[in-house]
Each structure stands twice: as structure tokens, then as C-alpha cells.
Design a protein around this motif. Structure first.
Motif, mmCIF file in Angstrom:
data_model
loop_
_atom_site.group_PDB
_atom_site.id
_atom_site.type_symbol
_atom_site.label_atom_id
_atom_site.label_comp_id
_atom_site.label_asym_id
_atom_site.label_seq_id
_atom_site.Cartn_x
_atom_site.Cartn_y
_atom_site.Cartn_z
ATOM 1 N N THR A 267 0.839 -1.203 0.000
ATOM 2 C CA THR A 267 0.000 0.000 0.000
ATOM 3 C C THR A 267 0.869 1.245 0.000
ATOM 4 N N GLY B 141 1.582 3.573 -3.196
ATOM 5 C CA GLY B 141 1.078 4.916 -2.916
ATOM 6 C C GLY B 141 2.159 5.962 -3.123
ATOM 7 N N SER C 228 2.882 6.298 -6.892
ATOM 8 C CA SER C 228 1.829 7.080 -7.540
ATOM 9 C C SER C 228 1.975 8.561 -7.206
ATOM 10 N N ALA D 39 -2.069 3.803 -7.934
ATOM 11 C CA ALA D 39 -3.037 4.167 -6.899
ATOM 12 C C ALA D 39 -4.083 3.065 -6.736
ATOM 13 N N ALA E 1 -2.497 0.159 -4.859
ATOM 14 C CA ALA E 1 -2.414 0.476 -3.431
ATOM 15 C C ALA E 1 -3.769 0.281 -2.756
#
Length: 201
Positions: A99, A103, A106, A147, A150
């Protein structure tokens, strides 16, 4: 890179993942008492995975002379969150790794786009023969994709079993990445620079 070195590179890329999955399948239902504390099989496998991943990156550097920035960030996050998982005996930290990793990827790509730059091109050292416009489009798509990965990781580790998470964290994410880049074939063809004079790129 020679064919032999290419085979070794593939082994170093996939080896840690395969060892992680194999180790987990062997000890997933077991508990280990160490220092007066009981550790689940997942935590033990995580503890073994960290040095294996670090070793594979070091060997990859010795073999090719470089390690990608994404691989370095992934290693750092694996060490940090894997270390927290082992130290606190809490598998949730390692499950959060993807995640945070995707994240961050992104977010960094979006920051570059906001500045009118493709940081993806920088990260990949211009490995793909496409125009600047092509890099910008690919970067935008990949930022959205990361994204989504994630977000998917959050849903999977929180809502499904560890078995499902392990399958997702290894082969699922790999398949998703392959599918994404295969889907970009049209973009790469439209924005290819192979037949464009250097000044026109």
C-alpha cells in the motif's frame, strides 16, 4: 547483457518471491516459540525474506552494475515494514508495505506530472523509445494504476485471509503489472521514436 547473465537476472528477480511463497506454504499453519514469544509462520517467513531480498539486490548489482530506483525503494520498505513485523510480532505491518510502496510511487509520479515532467522516464532511464508526450501519457496512466494497486492491497489484506494476501502480493501484483504494460502496446507504437529524427522528438 549475455544470455547467461539475463537468466541469472531473472532468477534474482523472481527467486526471493518464489522462496517467500514456498516458505509460507510450508509453515503457514505453524507457530514458533522464540525467546518466550510465539511467532506465526508468516512472521518467520518475513524475517527470512528480508535478508534474502537484500542479498538478491546486492547480487543483482554485482551482476549488472545497477539496481533500479524502484527496486531500492521496495527493498527499503521491505526492510522497514518487515522489521516492524518481526520486532512487534504483527504481520499487519508487512501487509501494509505494498500500500505504501505503490502509494509513494503514484504520488511521486503525480508530483512530476504537476511540474510538467515525467519522473517515470527518469526512473526508467529512458528505457522505452517513445516521445516526451508518450512518456507523459504513460506516466499519467501508471500513476492511476499504482493508486489502484495500493487501494486493492488495502482491501485484500484487510478483508481476506493471509493465503489470499500472499497470492496477491506475489503473483497477483506481478500479473497486474504485466497486464498493464501489455495494454500499453498501442501507446508505445503510436509514440515510438524509432523512426523519428532526433530533433523532432
Amino acid at each position: 547483457m549475455s544470455e547467461q547473465n539475463d537468466w541469472r537476472k531473472q532468477a534474482l528477480d523472481l527467486g526471493p518471491v518464489l522462496l517467500f511463497v514456498g516458505g509460507y506454504l510450508l509453515v503457514r499453519d505453524q507457530s514458533f516459540a522464540i525467546g518466550g514469544r510465539d511467532y506465526a509462520g508468516f512472521v518467520i517467513v518475513t524475517a527470512c525474506f528480508i535478508p534474502i531480498l537484500a542479498l538478491s539486490n546486492w547480487l543483482l548489482y554485482r551482476l549488472t552494475g545497477k539496481v533500479s530506483r524502484m527496486q531500492i525503494l521496495t527493498l527499503v520498505l521491505a526492510v522497514v515494514f518487515g522489521g516492524l513485523t518481526v520486532a512487534l510480532n504483527d504481520e499487519r505491518f508487512f501487509k501494509m508495505k505494498s500500500t505504501l510502496a505503490f502509494g509513494i510511487f503514484s504520488g511521486l509520479l503525480w508530483i512530476g506530472l504537476a511540474r510538467g515532467q515525467s519522473w517515470l522516464e527518469f526512473i526508467m532511464d529512458g528505457a522505452l523509445p517513445i516521445t516526451h508526450e508518450g512518456w507523459m501519457i504513460l506516466t499519467r496512466r501508471l500513476a492511476v494504476f499504482f493508486a489502484c494497486i495500493a487501494a486493492a492491497n488495502e482491501v485484500i489484506w484487510r478483508g481476506f485471509s493471509t493465503d489470499v494476501f500472499v497470492a496477491w502480493d506475489t503473483f497477483g501484483q506481478m500479473a497486474a503489472m504485466m497486464g498493464f504494460f501489455l495494454a500499453q502496446a498501442g501507446l508505445l507504437k503510436r509514440h515510438s521514436t524509432e523512426d523519428i529524427p532526433p530533433r523532432a522528438r
